[in-house]
Design a protein around this motif. Structure first.
Motif, PDB file in Angstrom:
ATOM      1  N   MET A   1       0.789  -1.209  -0.095  1.00 48.87           N
ATOM      2  CA  MET A   1      -0.043   0.139   0.008  1.00 48.87           C
ATOM      3  C   MET A   1       0.834   1.282   0.186  1.00 48.87           C
ATOM      4  O   MET A   1       0.340   2.080  -0.621  1.00 48.87           O
ATOM      5  CB  MET A   1      -0.872  -0.025   1.433  1.00 48.87           C
TER       6      MET A   1
ATOM      7  N   TYR B   1      -6.203   5.380  -5.990  1.00 53.96           N
ATOM      8  CA  TYR B   1      -5.301   6.020  -5.006  1.00 53.96           C
ATOM      9  C   TYR B   1      -5.137   7.529  -5.393  1.00 53.96           C
ATOM     10  O   TYR B   1      -5.532   8.130  -4.232  1.00 53.96           O
ATOM     11  CB  TYR B   1      -3.957   5.405  -4.677  1.00 53.96           C
TER      12      TYR B   1
ATOM     13  N   ARG C   1      -5.468   1.090 -10.447  1.00 51.65           N
ATOM     14  CA  ARG C   1      -5.028   0.744  -8.940  1.00 51.65           C
ATOM     15  C   ARG C   1      -4.326   2.348  -8.397  1.00 51.65           C
ATOM     16  O   ARG C   1      -4.894   3.006  -7.370  1.00 51.65           O
ATOM     17  CB  ARG C   1      -3.925  -0.110  -8.602  1.00 51.65           C
TER      18      ARG C   1
ATOM     19  N   ASN D   1       1.640   2.285  -3.491  1.00 54.57           N
ATOM     20  CA  ASN D   1       0.650   2.953  -4.353  1.00 54.57           C
ATOM     21  C   ASN D   1       0.495   4.403  -3.727  1.00 54.57           C
ATOM     22  O   ASN D   1       0.105   5.179  -4.642  1.00 54.57           O
ATOM     23  CB  ASN D   1      -0.727   1.977  -3.995  1.00 54.57           C
TER      24      ASN D   1
ATOM     25  N   TRP E   1      -6.239   1.801   4.866  1.00 57.54           N
ATOM     26  CA  TRP E   1      -6.934   1.243   3.577  1.00 57.54           C
ATOM     27  C   TRP E   1      -8.252   1.776   3.384  1.00 57.54           C
ATOM     28  O   TRP E   1      -8.943   1.859   2.384  1.00 57.54           O
ATOM     29  CB  TRP E   1      -7.086  -0.322   3.873  1.00 57.54           C
TER      30      TRP E   1
ATOM     31  N   TRP F   1      -8.861   5.129   2.114  1.00 56.46           N
ATOM     32  CA  TRP F   1      -8.953   5.209   0.729  1.00 56.46           C
ATOM     33  C   TRP F   1     -10.126   4.674   0.263  1.00 56.46           C
ATOM     34  O   TRP F   1     -10.795   4.993  -0.814  1.00 56.46           O
ATOM     35  CB  TRP F   1      -7.698   4.651   0.110  1.00 56.46           C
TER      36      TRP F   1
ATOM     37  N   ASN G   1      -9.293  -8.293  -0.159  1.00 55.21           N
ATOM     38  CA  ASN G   1      -8.349  -7.170  -0.039  1.00 55.21           C
ATOM     39  C   ASN G   1      -7.068  -7.806  -0.238  1.00 55.21           C
ATOM     40  O   ASN G   1      -6.595  -8.900   0.205  1.00 55.21           O
ATOM     41  CB  ASN G   1      -8.526  -6.704   1.609  1.00 55.21           C
ATOM     42  N   GLY G   2      -6.095  -6.982  -1.229  1.00 58.17           N
ATOM     43  CA  GLY G   2      -4.887  -7.280  -1.292  1.00 58.17           C
ATOM     44  C   GLY G   2      -4.405  -8.728  -1.878  1.00 58.17           C
ATOM     45  O   GLY G   2      -3.467  -9.235  -1.656  1.00 58.17           O
TER      46      GLY G   2
END
Ligand code: NAD
Length: 406
Positions: free
Chosen positions: A1, A388, A384, A4, A80, A83, A307-308
Motif C-alpha cells: 500500500m 489511490y 490501482r 501505491n 486502507w 482510501w 483485499n490485497g
C-alpha cells in the motif's frame, strides 16, 4: 500500500507535509480488557482501535478477533479504509480495530464479555458521529449487537447507528450480506463495457466461495457469465462449459466443500488462477497473484474481490502484459457502501426496500468506476494508482479546505 500511496502522491504533486498527515493515523487507542473466564480465572486481553483519518466524516472499519492481531496491521488496515471510503465517495474516514484472542477457544459468554469490555474501553471515541465499527475476521452480527447494546446502555438511549453489519431486527440494512459480491458484479459489468465484451461470451474464474466469491459468482451467473471455475480453501472445481452455480452453492452448503461436485474436474485453487478465462475474480484472501504466477495468468481482466490479492511485484508483471486490474479499494467497496446506507437508515429511522438499496449501490459503484477510469486516462496510469490518486485527492482537498486546527 505504501508504494501505491507514494506513486499516487507523486502524480498529484502532494507536498511532503500533507503526505505525512495522511500517512499517520489521527488517533490510536490500546486498551486492556480484563475478563472473568468461564473457569473463574481473570484474564487480560489487549484491544486496539485506530482512527486513520476523520476529516471526511466518522471513521468506518471492521473489528477483528484473532491471535495474530497487532497494532501495525490494524494501522495499515485503517488507512486502507480511508482510501476505500474516499473512492466510493461516502462521507467516512477510515478506522479499524482488533482484539488479540483466539475465538475458537472462547465460549459465547466469554466472547460477549470481551466485546462489552472492549467497547467500554474505546467508548469515548465511538459514536455515530465519531467512529462506526463493523464486523471483520471472526466477528459477526451478534458481536455488533453486543457492541451496540453496550454503547447504548452507556449513553442511555438506543443508538443503532454506532455500528453497521447488525441484524436487520436491530437496524441492519437489507442487501448488506450480498453488497460486496453485488458491487463486484457491477464493476465487472462496467469494465466489460469498456473492453467491448459481453457477459455471455465471458469465462470467469472465481477464487473463494464465501460472502464475496460465492455471492459474486451467483450474481454473475444470473447475469449470463460463464463461471468456469470456483474454489474454496480445499481446492477448485472446473468445467470449461460453465458451472451451474446455484447447484454448486447448494452442494457446498450440504457438503461443506466444493470437492465432489458432479461433472467438474478438480484442481488446486492456485492452479485455477491460471485457467483460460477472460475474467479472474480473486475473492478469498491476500497475496494470491504473485511474481511466481502472474506471468501465467490468462485473464484479460482481474476484479479484486478480496483485499490485497495481488502483490506489488505481480502488479508490475500484469501491467506489462496489458491485464486490467480493478483494484480492491474500488472492486470490493460495495460492502462499505451498503454499511453507509445502514448508517443513513439508522439515523433517519426509516428503512429502505432491498430494491432501493441495490439501485443506490449500483449508482455509487458505476460512478466510482467511471471516476477511477477518468483519472486513469488523465494520468495514464493503472486503475490501482488511479484509485489511490482519486482517494488521496478527495481526502487532501477536504483537509486543505478545513485548514490545520491550531
Ligand atoms: P468468507 O470467509 O465468507 O469466504 C472466504 C472464502 O475463501 C471461503 O470460501 C474459503 O473457503 C475461501 N478460501 C480461503 N482460502 C482460500 C484459498 N487459498 N484458495 C481458495 N479459496 C480460499 O470471506 P469473505 O467475506 O468472502 O472475504 C473474502 C475476502 O474479501 C477477504 O479478503 C475480505 O477481507 C475481503 N472483503 C470482504 C468484504 C465483505 O463484505 N465480506 C468486503 C470487502 C472485502
Amino acid at each position: 500500500m505504501a508504494r501505491n500511496f507514494n506513486a499516487a502522491a507523486d502524480k498529484l504533486g502532494l507536498d511532503e507535509g500533507l503526505r505525512e498527515v495522511l500517512r499517520r493515523p489521527d488517533r490510536e487507542v490500546t486498551v486492556a480488557i480484563p475478563v472473568v473466564m468461564d473457569n473463574g480465572k481473570l484474564e487480560v486481553f489487549t484491544g486496539y482501535r485506530v482512527q486513520h483519518n476523520f476529516s471526511r466524516g466518522p471513521c468506518k472499519g471492521g473489528i477483528r478477533y484473532a491471535p495474530d492481531v497487532n497494532l501495525d496491521e490494524v494501522r495499515a488496515l485503517s488507512a486502507w479504509m480511508t482510501w476505500k471510503c474516499a473512492v466510493v465517495d461516502v462521507p467516512f474516514g477510515g478506522g479499524k480495530g482488533g482484539v488479540i484472542c483466539d475465538p475458537r477457544k472462547l465460549s459465547q459468554g466469554e466472547l460477549e464479555r470481551i466485546t462489552r469490555r472492549y467497547t467500554s474501553g474505546i467508548l469515548d471515541i465511538l459514536g455515530p458521529d465519531r467512529d462506526v465499527p463493523a464486523p471483520d475476521v471472526n466477528t459477526n452480527e451478534q458481536t455488533m449487537a453486543w457492541l451496540m447494546d453496550t454503547y447504548s446502555m452507556h449513553v442511555r438511549r438506543t443508538t443503532t447507528a454506532v455500528v453497521t453489519g447488525k441484524p436487520i431486527a436491530l437496524g441492519g440494512s437489507r442487501g448488506r450480506r450480498e453488497a460486496t459480491g453485488r458491487g463486484v458484479m457491477f464493476v465487472c459489468r462496467e469494465a466489460l463495457k469498456k473492453l467491448g465484451m459481453r457477459p455471455e461470451n465471458t469465462r470467469v474464474v472465481v477464487q473463494g466461495s464465501g460472502n464475496v466469491g460465492g455471492i459474486g459468482a451467483e450474481l454473475m451467473h444470473r447475469e449470463g457469465y460463464k463461471i468456469v471455475s470456483i474454489s474454496d480453501m480445499y481446492g477448485a472445481i472446473h468445467n470449461e462449459k460453465g458451472l451451474d452455480i446455484p447447484a454448486v452453492m447448494a452442494h457446498l452448503k450440504k457438503n461443506g466443500k466444493l470437492a465432489g461436485f458432479p461433472g467438474a474436474k478438480e484442481l488446486t485453487s492456485a492452479a485455477a488462477l491460471e485457467l483460460p478465462c477472460e475474467v479472474l475474480v480473486p475473492a478469498a484472501t491476500e497475496n494470491q497473484i504473485t511474481s511466481q504466477n502472474a506471468e501465467r495468468i490468462q485473464a484479460k481482466l482481474i476484479i479484486e474481490g478480496a483485499n490485497g490479492p495481488t502483490t506489488d511485484a505481480a502488479d508490475k508483471i500484469l501491467e506489462k502484459k496489458g491485464v486490467i486490474v480493478v483494484p480492491d479499494i474500488l472492486a470490493n467497496a460495495g460492502g462499505v457502501t451498503v454499511s453507509y446506507f445502514e448508517w443513513v437508515q439508522d439515523r433517519m429511522g426509516y428503512f429502505w426496500t432491498e430494491e432501493h438499496v441495490n439501485t443506490s449501490l449500483e449508482q455509487i459503484m458505476v460512478k466510482a468506476f467511471a471516476d477511477v477510469d477518468a483519472v486513469a486516462n488523465k494520468y495514464k496510469c493503472s486503475m490501482r494508482i488511479a484509485a489511490y490518486i482519486l482517494a488521496i485527492d478527495r481526502v487532501s482537498s477536504v483537509y486543505k479546505l478545513r485548514g490545520v486546527f491550531a
